[in-house]
Design a protein around this motif. Structure first.
Motif, short mmCIF file in Angstrom:
data_model
loop_
_atom_site.label_atom_id
_atom_site.label_comp_id
_atom_site.label_asym_id
_atom_site.label_seq_id
_atom_site.Cartn_x
_atom_site.Cartn_y
_atom_site.Cartn_z
N GLY A 20 0.79 -1.23 0.00
CA GLY A 20 0.00 0.00 0.00
C GLY A 20 0.82 1.28 0.00
N LYS A 21 2.14 1.16 -0.09
CA LYS A 21 2.97 2.35 -0.18
C LYS A 21 2.98 2.84 -1.63
N ILE A 22 3.38 4.08 -1.84
CA ILE A 22 3.37 4.67 -3.17
C ILE A 22 4.80 4.91 -3.62
N LYS A 23 5.16 4.34 -4.78
CA LYS A 23 6.49 4.51 -5.34
C LYS A 23 6.51 5.67 -6.31
N ARG A 24 7.68 6.31 -6.43
CA ARG A 24 7.86 7.40 -7.37
C ARG A 24 9.29 7.38 -7.89
N LYS A 25 9.51 8.08 -9.00
CA LYS A 25 10.86 8.24 -9.53
C LYS A 25 11.47 9.52 -8.97
N HIS A 26 12.80 9.58 -9.00
CA HIS A 26 13.48 10.79 -8.58
C HIS A 26 13.40 11.85 -9.68
N ALA A 27 13.50 13.10 -9.27
CA ALA A 27 13.57 14.21 -10.21
C ALA A 27 15.03 14.45 -10.61
N PHE A 28 15.25 15.41 -11.49
CA PHE A 28 16.58 15.85 -11.90
C PHE A 28 17.35 14.80 -12.69
N LYS A 29 16.67 13.96 -13.46
CA LYS A 29 17.36 12.91 -14.23
C LYS A 29 17.04 13.03 -15.72
N SER A 30 16.41 14.11 -16.15
CA SER A 30 15.96 14.17 -17.54
C SER A 30 16.93 14.88 -18.48
N LYS A 36 26.47 16.48 -13.69
CA LYS A 36 26.16 15.65 -12.53
C LYS A 36 27.11 14.45 -12.48
N GLU A 37 27.49 14.09 -11.27
CA GLU A 37 28.39 12.96 -11.08
C GLU A 37 27.70 11.66 -11.45
N THR A 38 28.51 10.67 -11.84
CA THR A 38 27.97 9.36 -12.21
C THR A 38 27.21 8.73 -11.06
N LYS A 39 27.73 8.88 -9.85
CA LYS A 39 27.08 8.32 -8.66
C LYS A 39 25.71 8.95 -8.44
N GLN A 40 25.62 10.26 -8.65
CA GLN A 40 24.34 10.95 -8.47
C GLN A 40 23.32 10.46 -9.50
N LYS A 41 23.75 10.35 -10.77
CA LYS A 41 22.85 9.88 -11.82
C LYS A 41 22.39 8.46 -11.57
N ARG A 42 23.30 7.61 -11.08
CA ARG A 42 22.95 6.22 -10.78
C ARG A 42 21.92 6.16 -9.65
N ASN A 43 22.10 6.98 -8.63
CA ASN A 43 21.16 6.96 -7.50
C ASN A 43 19.81 7.57 -7.87
N LEU A 44 19.79 8.50 -8.82
CA LEU A 44 18.53 9.09 -9.25
C LEU A 44 17.71 8.14 -10.10
N THR A 45 18.34 7.09 -10.63
CA THR A 45 17.63 6.11 -11.46
C THR A 45 16.69 5.25 -10.62
N LYS A 46 17.05 5.02 -9.37
CA LYS A 46 16.28 4.11 -8.51
C LYS A 46 14.95 4.73 -8.09
#
Length: 64
Positions: A20-30, A36-46
């Motif tokens: 019953g929880k609601i999932k969403r994508k991260h912003a700032f990945k478009s 942006k650092e590779t680590k930041q982009k990888r974490n924004l994908t999740k």
């Protein structure tokens, strides 16, 4: 009274989990990804969960 319509933007952006929880994508990945650092982009994908303070507002948009 007619059925309440789900907000079409919300149904594209949010998914419900089995508990019953609601999932969403991260912003700032478009775009503007070169600075942006590779680590930041990888974490924004999740996927992540909607914050509890926003949960009621999102549920209202999804008619849950």
């Amino acid at each position: 009274m007619p059925k309440a319509k789900t907000k079409s933007g919300a149904k594209k952006r949010f998914k419900l989990t089995g508990t019953g929880k609601i999932k969403r994508k991260h912003a700032f990945k478009s775009h503007i990804l070169t600075k942006k650092e590779t680590k930041q982009k990888r974490n924004l994908t999740k996927m992540t969960l909607v914050h509890p303070s926003d949960k009621d507002r999102v549920k209202k948009m999804l008619n849950i």
